[in-house]
Design a protein around this motif. Structure first.
Motif, PDB file in Angstrom:
ATOM      1  N   ASN A  24     -26.057 -15.038 -37.255  1.00  0.00           N
ATOM      2  CA  ASN A  24     -24.917 -15.488 -36.445  1.00  0.00           C
ATOM      3  C   ASN A  24     -23.681 -14.230 -36.781  1.00  0.00           C
ATOM      4  OD1 ASN A  24     -25.225 -18.170 -35.039  1.00  0.00           O
ATOM      5  ND2 ASN A  24     -26.386 -18.370 -37.004  1.00  0.00           N
ATOM      6  N   SER A  28     -22.489 -11.852 -33.886  1.00  0.00           N
ATOM      7  CA  SER A  28     -20.909 -12.255 -33.418  1.00  0.00           C
ATOM      8  C   SER A  28     -20.345 -10.882 -33.429  1.00  0.00           C
ATOM      9  CB  SER A  28     -20.429 -13.052 -34.213  1.00  0.00           C
ATOM     10  OG  SER A  28     -20.899 -14.628 -34.050  1.00  0.00           O
ATOM     11  N   ARG A  31     -21.352  -8.553 -30.514  1.00  0.00           N
ATOM     12  CA  ARG A  31     -20.624  -9.008 -29.174  1.00  0.00           C
ATOM     13  C   ARG A  31     -19.012  -8.506 -29.281  1.00  0.00           C
ATOM     14  NH1 ARG A  31     -23.201 -13.936 -30.306  1.00  0.00           N
ATOM     15  NH2 ARG A  31     -21.312 -14.755 -31.096  1.00  0.00           N
ATOM     16  N   GLN A 183     -23.161 -23.301 -34.769  1.00  0.00           N
ATOM     17  CA  GLN A 183     -23.705 -23.202 -33.479  1.00  0.00           C
ATOM     18  C   GLN A 183     -23.850 -24.391 -32.833  1.00  0.00           C
ATOM     19  OE1 GLN A 183     -27.589 -21.189 -33.066  1.00  0.00           O
ATOM     20  NE2 GLN A 183     -26.604 -19.483 -32.773  1.00  0.00           N
ATOM     21  N   TRP A 362     -18.393 -19.739 -35.727  1.00  0.00           N
ATOM     22  CA  TRP A 362     -19.127 -18.559 -36.060  1.00  0.00           C
ATOM     23  C   TRP A 362     -18.182 -17.410 -35.736  1.00  0.00           C
ATOM     24  CZ3 TRP A 362     -21.853 -17.834 -40.022  1.00  0.00           C
ATOM     25  CH2 TRP A 362     -22.908 -18.675 -40.366  1.00  0.00           C
ATOM     26  N   ASP A 363     -17.631 -17.389 -34.664  1.00  0.00           N
ATOM     27  CA  ASP A 363     -16.657 -16.149 -33.847  1.00  0.00           C
ATOM     28  C   ASP A 363     -15.300 -16.088 -34.924  1.00  0.00           C
ATOM     29  OD1 ASP A 363     -18.051 -15.638 -31.865  1.00  0.00           O
ATOM     30  OD2 ASP A 363     -17.100 -17.033 -30.443  1.00  0.00           O
ATOM     31  N   ALA A 366     -16.783 -14.242 -38.002  1.00  0.00           N
ATOM     32  CA  ALA A 366     -16.981 -12.909 -38.167  1.00  0.00           C
ATOM     33  C   ALA A 366     -15.561 -12.128 -37.930  1.00  0.00           C
ATOM     34  CB  ALA A 366     -17.769 -12.723 -36.321  1.00  0.00           C
TER      35      ALA A 366
END
Length: 378
Positions: A24, A28, A31, A183, A362-363, A366
């Motif tokens: 994850n 992340s 992305r 998630q 998770w974002d 990160a």
């Protein structure tokens, strides 16, 4: 940034919490536009199954992350050490901005990038040397890795406030607290689990974790054996370096009424188990930050957990806790839950979901981790 991660077994995989974190975190960051390389450990799935991924591939792309598989010995006593050494050596020559080591064992090699001036970050997922499944040599090696992290890492990330205090007291080392994320998945009706195990909504307690001594499953079996209920107990999880313990649990479960062992689960079956249990129970003696607990709460599960700080920091006032290692107290909490299941405000699934989804993204994890990287790169 150009980032490397190592220390897990492999991704994509649900073999353990470290694997879920690395997957994850890496995806992340990809992305967000960063170049992320993850070093997998080539070999067999820890649960003894094929989860649909070819772990022998030398190199492939996964959700924007470059995956490089590192060969190692099949012997359990050597594969982690050899993998960590080879992955560290290979990462050094790729000129990454940061090499991120995960877990204590791999940190035994964290001094190597330092020799070449490469910046390093270590995430300590838990005090692995305390886990009962490891022998004397393995425990000493894990403790050595912890010491190397404390001495050589440019920055250390921990998953709990309790761990932060441990490093402060033991090594006079300050750390950065960044908890895990979760998630978000939708709740599922009991279709697969009804067909395979005859499980209905609210008809079972759920234990979902690796079947290893430190997870405290034996306490749960003691408590369930004394409980007067028509509910079933579902044990979902595979064996991880603890074959003797797994066999003991399996033998005991076979002699008990209403106990189902599913083995390792994932995908839709996993989602259905979380979505339909009357309660998720985690009776651990040792944890880092339990991913399965975060996942259970993201489905709105009612939870009962042991009162170790790593659990209580997560659940706050949204679950019941019992005295660690006390099967009698666990039984009382299970009775309390069944008696007050529909009345107590603590059991509002919507409140549990709202809390966990707001606090553990998770974002966000990160982005906070990237700030740590930026602080050491300068």
């Amino acid at each position: 940034m150009k980032i490397a991660m190592l220390g897990h077994k492999r991704i994509p995989s649900r073999e353990g919490g470290v694997e879920i974190v690395v997957e994850n975190l890496a995806t992340s960051m990809a992305r967000l536009g960063h170049r992320v390389t993850v070093y997998n450990r080539r070999g067999y799935h820890v649960a003894g199954i094929d989860n649909g991924n070819d772990f022998t591939d030398k190199e492939f792309m996964y959700k924007g992350v470059r995956i490089i598989s590192i060969p190692t010995f099949p012997q359990k006593a050597l594969n982690a050490i050899v993998y960590s050494a080879l992955a560290s050596i290979r990462a050094v020559w790729k000129k990454f901005d940061v090499i991120h080591f995960h877990a204590e064992g791999p940190c035994a090699l964290i001094w190597l990038p330092k020799l070449f001036g490469v910046k390093t970050v270590a995430t300590i997922h838990g005090l692995d040397w305390k886990r009962a499944k490891w022998g004397k040599f393995a425990s000493l090696f894990l403790k050595f890795g912890e010491k190397c992290a404390a001495k050589y890492a440019d920055e250390i990330i921990v998953l709990s406030k309790n761990m932060q205090e441990y490093f402060r007291q033991t090594y006079a080392r300050e750390t950065v607290y960044i908890p895990n994320g979760v998630q978000i998945c939708e709740n599922r009706k009991a279709d697969i689990i009804k067909e395979k195990y005859e499980l209905e909504k609210d008809s079972y307690f759920l234990f979902l974790a690796r079947v290893v001594p430190e997870k405290g499953l034996h306490y749960l079996l003691d408590a369930f054996e004394q409980l007067d209920t028509d509910k079933k107990l579902v044990i979902a999880g595979g064996c991880s370096h603890s074959e003797e313990y797994f066999s003991q649990i399996q033998d005991r479960a076979e002699k008990m009424d209403n106990v189902i062992m599913t083995g390792f689960v994932q995908g839709r079956e996993l989602e259905e188990l979380f979505s339909n249990c009357v309660c998720y129970i985690l009776p651990s003696d040792v944890e880092g930050m339990p991913i399965s607990l975060l996942e259970a709460m993201s489905y709105g599960c009612r939870c009962i957990v042991s009162d170790i700080p790593e659990n209580t920091e997560v659940v706050k006032d949204y679950a019941l806790t019992f005295k660690k290692s006390d099967a009698g107290d666990l039984k009382e909490k299970m009775e309390e839950l069944l008696k007050d299941y529909s009345n107590s405000a603590i059991w509002s699934s919507d409140k549990i979901k709202k809390y966990i989804r707001h606090e553990y993204s998770w974002d966000d994890v990160a982005k906070e981790t990237l700030k740590v990287y930026e602080s050491i790169i300068g």
